[in-house]
Design a protein around this motif. Structure first.
Motif, PDB file in Angstrom:
ATOM      1  N   ARG A   1       1.336  -1.151   0.193  1.00 31.01           N
ATOM      2  CA  ARG A   1      -0.188  -0.469   0.083  1.00 31.01           C
ATOM      3  C   ARG A   1       1.160   1.386   0.003  1.00 31.01           C
ATOM      4  N   PHE A   2       0.744   2.299  -0.993  1.00 31.37           N
ATOM      5  CA  PHE A   2       1.192   3.145  -0.924  1.00 31.37           C
ATOM      6  C   PHE A   2       0.539   4.841  -0.895  1.00 31.37           C
ATOM      7  N   VAL A   3       0.986   5.596  -0.653  1.00 30.04           N
ATOM      8  CA  VAL A   3       0.143   7.135  -0.416  1.00 30.04           C
ATOM      9  C   VAL A   3       1.052   7.903  -1.719  1.00 30.04           C
ATOM     10  N   ILE A   4       0.722   8.157  -2.193  1.00 28.75           N
ATOM     11  CA  ILE A   4       1.485   9.618  -2.700  1.00 28.75           C
ATOM     12  C   ILE A   4       1.113  11.316  -1.873  1.00 28.75           C
ATOM     13  N   VAL A   5       1.353  11.858  -1.199  1.00 25.42           N
ATOM     14  CA  VAL A   5       1.951  12.823  -0.449  1.00 25.42           C
ATOM     15  C   VAL A   5       2.190  14.590  -1.341  1.00 25.42           C
ATOM     16  N   ASP A   6       0.637  15.188  -1.011  1.00 30.06           N
ATOM     17  CA  ASP A   6       0.947  16.089  -2.038  1.00 30.06           C
ATOM     18  C   ASP A   6       1.729  17.463  -1.065  1.00 30.06           C
ATOM     19  N   SER A   7       3.461  16.820  -1.439  1.00 26.76           N
ATOM     20  CA  SER A   7       4.515  17.331   0.108  1.00 26.76           C
ATOM     21  C   SER A   7       4.019  18.557  -0.128  1.00 26.76           C
ATOM     22  N   GLU A   8       4.424  19.376  -1.325  1.00 32.00           N
ATOM     23  CA  GLU A   8       4.236  21.027  -1.121  1.00 32.00           C
ATOM     24  C   GLU A   8       3.507  21.741  -1.020  1.00 32.00           C
ATOM     25  N   ALA A   9       1.796  21.375  -0.279  1.00 34.80           N
ATOM     26  CA  ALA A   9       0.391  21.769   0.102  1.00 34.80           C
ATOM     27  C   ALA A   9       0.369  21.776   1.403  1.00 34.80           C
TER      28      ALA A   9
END
Length: 250
Positions: free
Chosen positions: A209-217
């Motif tokens: 399971r992978f979560v790609i996170v909006d690291s800029e926001a």
């Protein structure tokens, strides 16, 4: 009819408005803290209790589109719980003086149930846009035919968990996205966490399971968001996508 007739056993607020009574409960709709209530009006010796579309209007105010399918899903749930959602979008019930308190409580409970059902429908515009950006990146970065969109997997609860992106490696990888603004509501992240835990409990032998996170926001709160997900999934900051894309394809 006096307010005390309706709320003597409920403990709610009651405010007469002409021939109508406005009942306000201490309970709130999801996400925004607005109190759930009802309106009571006498009609030919009976009492019509209605939320005057408050539940559906609250959803729309939170950016949720009430499609025909969603409307029917709410209607079906409320029907099973003994209340009615009419074609105008009102949750309604009829009562006599002897059961008006119970029916009023049922209408308020139905508003809470409808709002709870809408939690998974709430997808802020920026979150939808981020998910589209991620899918576009994966589509152009991974070998052709490796992605499958909008699949679903059964969780431990028995519910079907929608998977935004499945990477078709030997052991399929389930990819989710999370876009939370710095200082903003984390409701969408908490909802996603519940889905991830449900998947993990269904098959804890697969760490896929992978979560790609909006690291800029998320900005400076990136570490806190990573801690939220780290036991249920791998967290991949989108700003560092060049460093993890090959691992995702392996």
């Amino acid at each position: 009819m006096m307010c005390s007739t309706v709320i003597s056993q409920l403990g709610f607020e009651c405010h007469p408005i002409g021939e109508t009574m406005r009942i306000i409960s201490p309970f709130t709709y999801c996400d925004d803290g607005e109190h759930v209530g009802a309106f009571v009006r006498e009609v030919n010796g009976r009492f019509l209790i209605s939320d005057r579309c408050d539940a559906l209007m609250n959803m729309e105010a939170r950016g949720i589109s009430i499609t025909k399918r969603r409307f029917e899903e709410i209607r079906s749930l409320l029907h099973r719980e003994g209340t009615e959602l009419n074609d105008r979008g009102e949750i309604i019930g009829w009562a006599t003086e002897s059961n008006i308190g119970n029916v009023t409580a049922d209408i308020i409970r139905a508003g809470i149930l409808a709002s709870t059902l809408s939690v998974d429908w709430h997808q802020p515009v920026h979150a939808e846009r981020f998910e589209s950006v991620v899918i576009d990146f994966l589509y152009h970065s991974l070998p052709k035919g490796m992605l499958q969109l909008k699949d679903s997997v059964t969780g431990m609860s028995g519910h079907q968990i929608p998977i935004p992106v499945t990477v078709k490696t030997t052991d399929p990888k389930y990819v989710f996205t999370s876009s939370v603004k710095h200082g903003g509501s984390w409701n969408s992240a908490y909802s996603l966490l519940g889905k991830l835990i449900d998947l993990k409990n269904a098959n804890d032998t697969l760490n896929n399971r992978f979560v790609i996170v909006d690291s800029e926001a998320i900005g400076e709160q990136m570490q806190q968001l990573s801690l939220l997900f780290h036991e249920s999934s791998h967290v991949l900051p989108f700003s560092k996508r060049e460093s993890w894309i090959k691992r995702l394809a392996a």
